[in-house]
Design a protein around this motif. Structure first.
Motif: not given
Length: 258
Positions: A206-207, A210
């Motif tokens: 997820n990072r 992003d």
């Protein structure tokens, strides 16, 4: 002695919603039986009756499926839920109000004599199948997730998951405090993990996503600025990652062709 037994029964009521009455706990909970037999075996061990203590420990293992070395030190209100396959080594120390689930090992990593098993502080929860190995310290209030393999000390209030075990949240984090407050309102957090405990792999992915979105927006802005200055034409914007869907059927067909 009766007060201690009363405490042991009360802690089962607090941590196991399936418990119905004291008689059922006394007669049908192998975790309680193993702890009670260990109290006697530990007293014999401390008085020098080593062989007799080991025999009682072996009998407890035969009857309950839980192996606790008579040399291990267990605190008050220690609860082993289900219990099958739990192993606690000779130099292990377990603090007050701790909870272990089935398949947990508090083991050693060395054949050398001396302290070689972990020390658990107060109010520690170790989830099913977790392995806590070596002379490490697990701080008060720590949570160890199911099937984690913990080889390093855990700070007080920390939550550990994965193989090898990684601390995913600390007691001082605002998120951790919020989760702790939520867990307190919900009740006991079984198996050493709250409902919203993050998965470390998913968190890393997820990072990355992003970061890719941020780069994508910056490239879009640069492209428009270059077009306005007449330096180059605006290049086509890539599809948003949220709209990208991997078709399992197409992937399967392509794999079969290869």
């Amino acid at each position: 002695m009766f007060k201690r037994l009363r405490d042991e029964i009360d802690c089962v009521f607090e941590r196991d919603p399936a418990a119905r009455n004291a008689f059922e706990i006394l007669t049908a909970y192998p975790g309680l039986h193993a702890v009670m037999m260990h109290r006697v075996a530990h007293a014999l061990w401390g008085r020098g009756f080593k062989w007799l203590a080991r025999m009682l420990s072996n009998l407890a293992r035969l009857l309950t499926g839980i192996e606790i070395h008579p040399g291990a030190r267990l605190g008050r209100r220690f609860f082993i839920d289900h219990g099958m396959g739990v192993v606690i080594g000779e130099t292990a120390v377990v603090g007050d109000d701790c909870t272990l689930y089935h398949g947990v090992t508090l083991g050693g990593t060395s054949w050398q004599k001396g302290k070689r098993h972990p020390t658990l502080g107060r109010d520690v929860v170790v989830g099913a199948g977790a392995k806590v190995l070596g002379p490490i310290q697990v701080g008060d209030g720590a949570r160890i997730g199911s099937n984690a393999v913990v080889l390093k000390s855990v700070p007080a209030g920390g939550t550990v998951v994965g193989v090898p075990g990684r601390v995913i949240e600390h007691a001082g984090d605002a998120t951790a405090r919020r989760r702790a407050d939520t867990a307190k309102r919900m009740g006991f957090d079984a198996y050493g993990a709250t409902r919203d405990a993050p998965d470390p792999v998913a968190n890393a992915v997820n990072r990355m996503l992003d970061h890719i979105h941020i780069l994508d927006r910056r490239l879009e802005a640069m492209s428009r600025a270059l077009e306005e200055q007449g330096i180059t034409r605006h290049f086509a914007h890539l599809d948003d990652l949220d709209d990208c869907v991997l078709d399992p059927a197409a992937v399967s067909s392509e794999t079969e062709q290869n």
